[in-house]
Each structure stands twice: as structure tokens, then as C-alpha cells.
Design an enzyme around this catalytic site. Structure first.
Site, PDB file in Angstrom:
ATOM      1  N   THR A   1      27.547  30.725  21.007  1.00  0.00           N
ATOM      2  CA  THR A   1      27.622  29.345  20.554  1.00  0.00           C
ATOM      3  C   THR A   1      26.263  28.639  20.593  1.00  0.00           C
ATOM      4  OG1 THR A   1      29.940  29.129  21.108  1.00  0.00           O
ATOM      5  CG2 THR A   1      28.645  27.119  21.171  1.00  0.00           C
ATOM      6  N   THR A   2      25.435  28.995  21.579  1.00  0.00           N
ATOM      7  CA  THR A   2      24.157  28.290  21.724  1.00  0.00           C
ATOM      8  C   THR A   2      23.221  28.523  20.543  1.00  0.00           C
ATOM      9  OG1 THR A   2      24.371  28.615  24.095  1.00  0.00           O
ATOM     10  CG2 THR A   2      22.235  27.888  23.298  1.00  0.00           C
TER      11      THR A   2
ATOM     12  N   HIS B   1      22.226  14.577  22.193  1.00  0.00           N
ATOM     13  CA  HIS B   1      22.864  13.314  21.847  1.00  0.00           C
ATOM     14  C   HIS B   1      22.510  12.209  22.841  1.00  0.00           C
ATOM     15  CE1 HIS B   1      25.467  15.042  18.720  1.00  0.00           C
ATOM     16  NE2 HIS B   1      25.504  16.110  19.493  1.00  0.00           N
TER      17      HIS B   1
ATOM     18  N   LYS C   1      31.935  14.672  15.029  1.00  0.00           N
ATOM     19  CA  LYS C   1      30.986  13.603  14.767  1.00  0.00           C
ATOM     20  C   LYS C   1      30.556  13.588  13.308  1.00  0.00           C
ATOM     21  CE  LYS C   1      28.728  14.890  18.733  1.00  0.00           C
ATOM     22  NZ  LYS C   1      29.754  15.364  19.644  1.00  0.00           N
TER      23      LYS C   1
END
Lengths: 482, 419
Positions: free
Chosen positions: A43-44, A52, A255
Site C-alpha cells: 500500500t505504501t 494531510h 476525499k
């Protein structure tokens, strides 16, 4: 091989390497098990690279409690590790003044979460000053100057190198197959593809596989529901067209599709949000079109002819939709750090320190290691040197006069050093040096990279892979005129 | 900027790139008495010719069919006997509008000031990302030219069962080469409804080996997480959009992309040269001079050419131009725009003086039979039985024809059907 550790970390992503590096300042033995041949391939590797500001998460959630504090630690973290981090500031933009209340809610939420300097801008002139090419329809913006961008792979590699420098063992190609809990003593035995490892404490930072790992100690308290996000990446030639991290108004799931400069100079569009039954990082026509459409809403005139590649990543989303951080109810001294989806990258430095505290609470004795050095030296980057630096560097290293990747100006010296530091594959070299990330996407330099890897590793070119396993590049030798 | 430890030198002409275009320009410069330096980043001159071991080079210039290395050798042997200063393993780090540049050589940095510069930097292949094929990202997907280098220069086959996307010449030639090496080429797909490579290559490389050519088809998905396992081939409609439901899976372990070349134009940009939106190369005049005086281009860095013979001829012409410029700092100013008219995608050069003979190259937008290539408002016309976008059309305007251009401010080239 077999070894014994105080703490075993499962997973070499941002959390695994972050925790390992945070532990490396103490006199304890730490081993990291990673199923891939390198750090940062889950995932990284494939996400937006956003640090954020921290206004998104609902107050009271783990996401909220680690985001703003994580953001605040980023400056020091990346400085010590010599990783580029740019506080560009983020925009949440809307075309409709009637949406102002939504932005005000986000601002209030952010302030509650401890985010500083948030501001709502309604002055069109100011919006243009901050982001000249954004669609002229945007009227209201939530501006968060503390948000930033980082190259997540560069950061993870730096954490890995610094942790290793400070004594942490990394075991690659070591997928965890089973975990035995000792009956009398507080001890785990982990069976992996790379050997058996004993540990007193286990950190489960296995990303989208963290529920499977937890299952191995009888913990079924959470499940991971991978959700794919797809991206377009543009040529660094148009660096500067987008200056800040641009979000549309967030929705329930995500988002939204953002448009942002990448830390290393190019521009990224993405991600969409697709829950998947079976994890897959393949991109889709529909997904990529959606991402492009989303980006064009914010930047309608951007030159899409400059798209150089596309990719997809997986969010390791827990059922609760929040981070799962804490000791497992099913096994003492087994700590889950799971469900680390966005804003996981942001939260990583805060989570890492929190996990160290957790281990101490569980009885791990933390004695400062006076040899700990928080600083990590990066590979010197030819493309960023001025003429005097080039003169010195090329004087010192013969291999620095040999530019292998012409698009990104990466020298053989850099590539060889990347291999010395642990790269064993084309992707490993790419994430460390940017070779194959430029305009030609490896068309010119791949044959040479195979040669250099094969020379340095002392194996046949046929053994060289793109990303380990069966990803070989050369099938067989030619007949050579026979 | 200038470091006192860095060596410097001056040349009449510096040619960047030692492929066929650069070798021709450099050689011509030296023949005319100029002090010439050729800068080449590879270990030898010849450029892409060195990996093109098939024959077919030189028909237009020498009237015989040579292999790429043989063709290159004709130039390298002359260059080695000439006064040309050949800098191998040398990279241009920066190129400036005043025709000075910083080089990184095996002996360190070198600052060079030139009277004239010829940028003969060739082209690069378009990548998977540029044509936006979705799917997974396994190994076994590469540009056809990269595969050609691996096979012909490095001695390795990058796959055993192959699909080729794009019917450009490199893709066609590599299909035949792979077949010779015992690999199986499952097919070639072309998104257009005609092949984009030369017809002779379609015949000699595909038909002769029973390799299927799927016109109006493209690859719409890529399978395999580590190594390529297959591709999805779909038919496209008249707008080149894949048609739902036409997808068929083909098991292959290698996908080669032959989907076009893009001029390597970075140094033109650095030098402040205006580029053409159509070719991605610089706007040039009949001497291949760009709009930055004294900076020239030639070969694939200007526009993508079909035959090395044309590249060589352009190189000679650019060499002549560079000599003239380096000699007196001036060339005839080219005031007349050359613009593409009906059924013309682009024309090179984009400017001419109208005073000297010139050759012009164009590509059409659509295939056409019994075509007249003509200059609007004049009697200048060239007949072709068939024109296609895959084949560059080259013609020369010379002698008395030039007088016809006198009254024109703009030269519009069009391709129309004669009957």
C-alpha cells in the site's frame, strides 16, 4: 535462517519501517519480516503521497488523533532522513458558494483536531495567486497551508536504511506462514518463507494482509476490505502547472480525486475508490477515465498529452473504517497496527512513536542506545547538482561520468549505490534513483540496468527481475547466429 | 557559472548525436573545412543503426541494400579518416541559446563554444502510459526498439510468445526477427484501418511468416501480476474507440509496443527553439536551421522519417547550412511559411527562402490513390499512385519551379485526388 528478537515487525511498509526505526533508538533486538524482496511494495508504494493537514477525520477517531500530530512531526522526520518533503498547502475547492457551510464544518473539525492555520478563501484573486491554473469556476476554498507532499517510497526506503544502520535486521522474501504462541513463556515463533524467527513481541503491520496475520494468533476482531485507487502520473516537464494539493469536496467514501504536484516534481491525478473482493492493482479503462474526468473538473486546461503512466494502489481499509491500533485481545504482546488507510502516511510518525509507548506499557524495557544516529545520508543525486558539485562528484567517482538514465539523468554511480543499499530489482532501483520514471519510461536504459544489476549481484541477466518472483525480463539467450 | 577547473574549447560546428543524421552533418561540415565535434553518449557512433541488423538500408542513396551496421560503417570509416573530433561516452548537460554547452566526458567536464550547433538527437519510442493501456503492470511489456536492442546487441530474447501492438516499422521488423529466433508471434494489432509501417515490411515481415495483422484493433487490457500472462485484443470503431464485447484474450508472455516515435526535443527546448505542434520537433527552414540562428536539427529529432537515406540527406543539408552559418554568421533568411493544406498532416521544412532548391517531406492524413502532391496556386505537382500516412512523401522543388513561388507569401502543400 533463524533468529531471535525482542520485537518482530511483520511488514516493510511505512508503518513497519517507521516502527522499526523508532525502536532502533533503544537497546533492543528488532527484526522486520517482509514478504517481498524490498521494502515499500504494498500500500505504501502506490498512493497520493500526501501529508494531510488533518481536518478530514471525525474527532475522536484514531485517524483524527494521529493525523495532525503526525503532520507536525514530518518536518523533523524527513530532515533527519534526507527525504524531500514540501509543505505546499492543500485546497478543498468548490464552485458553489452555497457549499460554504461544508467547508466551514471542515474548518471547525480541523481546528478540533488540532490543525493550525486553516483558512477559508472567498477572494477569487487570492485563489488565483495561490493556484493560477485552477478552473475559474472555483469560488470558495478551504486552504490548509500545513499539508504537504512526500515520496512515500523514498521515505520508506530512508526509514529502512536508517533502521538497518541502527541495528535492525530486515528479512526479505520472508512471507509469514504461521505464528505459534509459546504456552509458558511470552514468546512467539514465526514461520516464514525466509526461516523461523522467535520474538517476545510482534507488531502486525502487514497492510492489506494484516487480518490474515492477526488470524494466525486467533484474532478475528477485524477484517481488511481492500479498496483500489487508480492514478495518472504526468511528465515532470509540466512541473509548476499545479502548485498545491487540490481536493474537491469530500464524499462519504473518500476525499475525492485530487490533483497535486508529486514530491519529486511530476503531477498526479487520483485516486478513485473501488472496493474489491480480490485484491488487484490492475488499472481499468473505466477507473482511469473517471480519474481523468475528476482531475479535469479542477484543471480543465491541463495538458493530458503529458500523461506518462498510470498505476493503482490498494487502501487497507478496516471494517470500522478507522485505524486498528493496539494489543490484540486474542494474544498478549501481539500488537495490531492495521487498517492504515489514508491518512496513514500522515499519521505514520505519530503512530510509530505511539507503538513504542504501547510496547513499553506491555513491559518492554526501553534503554536508550547511545550509538543511535537519527540521520541518514541519501544517495547523491547527480540531476540536482550544480556544476561545481558535478565537477567534484565526477572527479571522485568514475561511474558518475556514465549517465545511464538519460531522461532523469541518473548516473551509474547512483545505480550501483542503490544496489549496494539493497536494491535487487528494476523497481528497487527505480524507487531509489528515478531511473525508468522519466519520459521514455525505461525504453532506453532497461538493457543497461539489467547489465549493471547482473554484474553487481553476480547473477545471470536472466535472473534479473522487474519486481521479484516470476517477473523476469529475459526469457533465454538468442541463437547468436547458430 | 564558469568554474576555473573546467576545461573549455571552441569549435565551428558541434553536432549532438552520432547516429546517421549527426554523422552525415558532421562529415559534411568537415569536408567543407569546418572544425567539427560530434558528441555521442554511446560507446560507438551509429546510433540505432547498430541494432538494425536487417537489411534494406541505403537503397535511395547507394542503390544497394545494406544492413544497419554496414550502412553505419560507410560513415564511421570516413569519419575516422576525417578531422572530425568524435567525443564518445559524452553527455550534453546543458545547451544554451548562445550555442555554448556543458559536456560531461570520460575526462570530466568540458565547456564548448560553437559557431553552429546541429542537434541530431533522434527519437524515443512512445510508452505504454502514453497510450494509456489499462491493466496490471507485469514485466514483459516493452517498446519494440528496446526488445530489438536486447535481441540484437545483448543476445537475449525477452519473451517466447509475443504480441505486437502497432504496425510501425520497428514492430514489423522485430516480429520477423523474433520468429527467426524461435519465438512465436501471435499477432500484430493496428488501431488504424491500414498498416502504419512501410508496405514492404508488411509483406516481408508478416505475410511471409503467416503472422496475422489485426487492423482496427487494439490492446485493451494487460494480464499477469509478475510476468505478462496475456492481453485482451478488441476491435475499435471508426473513432478508434474499443467496441464493447469484441474483446478476446490472447496468451502471451511478451507485449511489444510499436506505437510511434517522438522526437527527442529536450535540447531544442533548452536552447529556446520554437517547436512544431504537429511534429514535436523544431520548426526548420530548408537548411534545417531553427528559429534560433545557428542552431540546426536533422533526422528524427526534427520529424520521424521512414528511411535512413532521407535522414542522411537531411544531415548533409544541415551540415551545409551549419558550414554556411559558421562561415559568415548568416544564411538566406527564410520568410515564406510552408503550411499543410488538404490531406496533409505536416510538411518539413516549415519555412523556405524561395531562393534555393529545396526538398520537402510530408505525411498525409488519410490514405489516397492517384494523388497529386501540389503547391496551391502553382503548377508544381507530383503524382503518386498511392499515399498513406505510413509512408513519407519526399519531393524536390528546383530550378524554374522556384520562380513560381516568388509571388507567394505562404506555400500551401496539398494532396488531392487526380481522378
Amino acid at each position: 535462517m533463524n533468529a531471535s528478537y525482542d520485537v518482530i515487525v511483520i511488514g516493510g511498509g511505512i508503518i513497519g519501517t517507521g516502527v522499526a526505526r523508532a525502536l532502533s533508538r533503544y537497546k533492543i533486538d528488532v527484526g522486520v519480516l517482509e514478504k517481498e524482496p524490498d521494502v515499500c511494495w504494498g500500500t505504501t508504494k502506490a498512493n497520493s503521497g500526501i501529508v494531510h493537514a488533518g481536518y478530514d477525520a471525525k474527532p475522536g477517531t484514531a485517524k483524527a488523533s494521529f493525523s495532525a500530530p503526525g503532520n507536525k512531526k514530518y518536518g523533523g522526520w524527513t530532515e533527519n532522513l534526507s527525504v524531500p518533503f514540501k509543505r505546499l498547502g492543500s485546497f478543498v475547492s468548490t464552485k458553489d458558494k452555497s457549499q460554504l457551510d461544508k467547508l466551514e464544518n471542515l474548518l471547525e473539525q480541523g481546528e478540533e483536531n488540532g490543525v493550525e492555520e486553516l483558512e477559508i478563501i472567498t477572494d477569487r484573486k487570492r485563489i488565483e495567486e495561490l493556484e493560477p491554473n485552477i478552473t475559474e469556476e472555483v469560488e470558495v476554498v478551504l486552504y490548509a497551508p500545513t499539508a504537504g507532499v512526500v515520496a512515500p517510497y523514498k521515505l520508506t526506503i530512508a526509514l529502512f536504511e536508517n533502521a538497518r544502520e541502527n541495528g535492525v535486521d530486515f528479512h526479505f522474501n520472508a512471507p509469514v506462514k504461521g505464528i505459534q504462541k509459546g504456552e509458558d513463556e511470552a514468546k512467539f515463533t514465526i514461520e516464514s518463507g525466509g526461516g523461523n524467527f522467535d520474538g517476545k513481541y510482534v507488531i502486525n503491520a502487514a497492510g492489506i494482509h494484516s487480518d490474515e496475520i492477526a488470524g494466525m494468533v486467533g484474532d478475528d476482531s477485524f477484517s481488511i476490505f481492500p479498496a483500489r485507487g487508480e492514478y495518472h502520473l504526468l511528465d515532470s516537464e509540466i512541473e509548476g502547472y499545479v502548485r498545491r494539493i487540490n481536493f474537491p469536496l469530500p464524499t462519504q467514501e473518500s476525499k475525492g480525486i485530487l490533483v497535486t504536484p508529486a514530491a519529486e516534481g511530476s503531477i498526479i491525478f487520483g485516486p478513485n475508490h473501488q472496493p474489491l473482493e480480490e485484491p488487484s492493482v490492475a488499472t481499468t479503462k473505466e477507473g482511469l477515465e473517471k480519474v481523468l474526468g475528476g482531475a479535469m473538473k479542477l484543471f480543465p486546461d491541463i495538458d493530458t498529452g503529458k500523461i506518462r503512466t498510470n498505476f493503482a494502489g490498494l487502501r487497507a481499509k478496516a471494517g470500522s473504517d478507522d485505524f486498528v491500533i493496539g494489543e490484540s485481545d486474542a494474544a498478549d504482546n501481539f500488537v495490531n497496527v492495521a487498517g492504515i488507510q489514508s491518512p496513514g502516511l500522515t499519521a505514520a510518525p505519530a503512530i510509530s512513536e505511539h507503538v513504542v509507548g504501547l510496547l513499553e506499557d506491555l513491559g518492554l524495557e526501553l534503554i536508550d542506545d547511545s550509538d543511535f544516529d537519527p540521520r541518514r545520508n541519501p544517495i547523491p543525486k547527480f540531476a540536482e547538482m550544480d556544476i561545481d558539485e558535478i565537477a567534484q562528484y565526477t572527479d571522485k567517482y568514475k561511474a558518475a561520468k556514465d549517465i545511464v538514465c538519460r531522461c532523469e539523468e541518473v548516473t551509474r554511480a547512483e545505480i550501483e549505490e542503490a544496489i549496494d543499499r539493497g536494491a535487487t530489482t528494476l523497481d528497487g532501483i527505480k524507487f531509489r534513483t528515478r531511473s525508468r520514471m522519466g519520459s521514455c519510461q525505461g525504453g532506453f536504459c532497461t538493457p543497461r540496468l539489467i547489465e549493471i544489476l547482473s554484474d553487481k549481484l553476480g547473477v545471470s541477466p536472466k535472473e534479473i527481475t522487474k519486481k521479484g518472483d516470476n517477473s523476469y525480463l529475459l526469457a533465454e539467450e538468442t541463437k547468436k547466429g547458430e | 557559472m564558469m568554474n576555473s577547473n573546467i576545461k573549455s574549447t571552441k569549435k565551428d560546428i558541434v553536432v549532438v548525436g552520432g547516429g546517421p543524421a549527426g554523422m552525415a552533418a558532421g562529415l559534411r561540415g568537415a569536408e567543407e573545412g569546418a572544425e567539427v565535434m560530434i558528441v555521442e553518449r554511446d560507446i560507438e557512433l551509429g546510433g540505432i543503426l547498430n541494432q538494425c541488423i536487417h537489411n534494406g538500408f541505403g537503397v535511395e542513396i547507394y542503390g544497394e541494400e545494406l544492413t544497419g551496421p554496414e550502412y553505419a560503417e560507410r560513415f564511421t570509416s570516413q569519419i575516422s579518416e576525417s578531422s572530425v573530433d568524435v567525443m564518445l561516452n559524452t553527455f550534453v548537460l546543458s545547451m544554451r541559446p548562445d550555442k555554448s554547452m556543458t559536456l560531461l566526458t570520460p575526462n570530466g567536464l568540458l565547456e564548448v563554444e560553437a559557431e553552429a550547433v546541429v542537434l541530431a538527437t533522434g527519437a524515443r519510442e512512445r510508452s505504454r502510459g502514453e497510450i494509456r493501456i489499462p491493466g496490471s503492470r507485469p514485466s514483459g511489456v516493452m517498446p519494440a526498439g528496446t526488445a530489438q536492442e536486447l535481441i540484437n546487441k545483448k543476445g537475449f530474447l525477452p519473451g517466447k510468445r509475443v504480441f505486437v501492438l502497432g504496425s510501425g516499422d520497428i514492430g514489423l521488423i522485430i516480429s520477423r526477427r523474433l520468429t527467426w529466433e524461435g519465438a512465436e508471434v501471435a499477432g500484430v494489432a493496428e488501431i488504424m484501418d491500414y498498416p502504419t509501417g512501410l508496405n514492404r515490411n508488411v509483406v516481408q515481415c508478416l505475410h511471409d511468416y503467416d503472422i496475422p495483422l489485426h487492423l482496427s484493433h487494439t490492446v485493451t487490457d494487460i494480464y499477469g501480476s509478475n510476468r505478462l500472462e496475456g492481453v485482451e485484443l478488441s476491435r475499435v470503431d471508426d473513432n478508434m474507440k474499443p467496441v464493447e464485447g469484441t474483446g478476446q484474450d490472447i496468451d502471451v508472455d511478451l507485449l511489444l509496443l510499436s506505437v510511434g516515435l517522438v522526437p527527442e526535443n529536450d535540447f531544442f527546448k533548452e536552447a529556446g527553439v520554437t517547436l512544431s505542434e504537429r511534429t514535436s520537433g523544431p520548426i526548420v527552414d530548408e537548411w534545417f536551421q531553427t528559429d534560433v540562428p545557428g542552431i540546426f536539427g536533422c533526422g528524427n529529432s526534427v520529424h520521424i522519417e521512414d528511411l535512413v537515406d532521407w535522414v542522411t540527406m537531411d544531415g548533409f543539408r544541415a551540415g551545409d547550412g551549419a558550414v554556411a552559418y559558421a562561415g559568415n554568421g548568416n544564411l538566406q533568411s527564410a520568410e515564406k511559411d510552408v503550411v499543410p493544406g488538404e490531406n496533409v498532416n505536416y510538411v518539413v521544412p516549415q519555412k523556405v527562402s524561395g531562393e534555393d532548391d529545396f526538398r520537402f517531406a510530408l505525411r498525409v492524413e488519410e490514405p489516397m490513390e492517384n494523388a497529386d502532391i501540389s503547391i496551391k496556386g502553382t503548377d508544381i505537382s507530383f503524382f503518386e499512385k498511392i499515399v498513406t500516412p505510413g509512408e513519407m512523401e519526399v519531393n524536390e522543388v528546383e530550378g524554374e519551379d522556384l520562380e513560381e513561388l516568388q509571388g507567394l507569401d505562404e506555400i500551401e502543400v496539398e494532396v488531392t485526388r487526380r481522378f
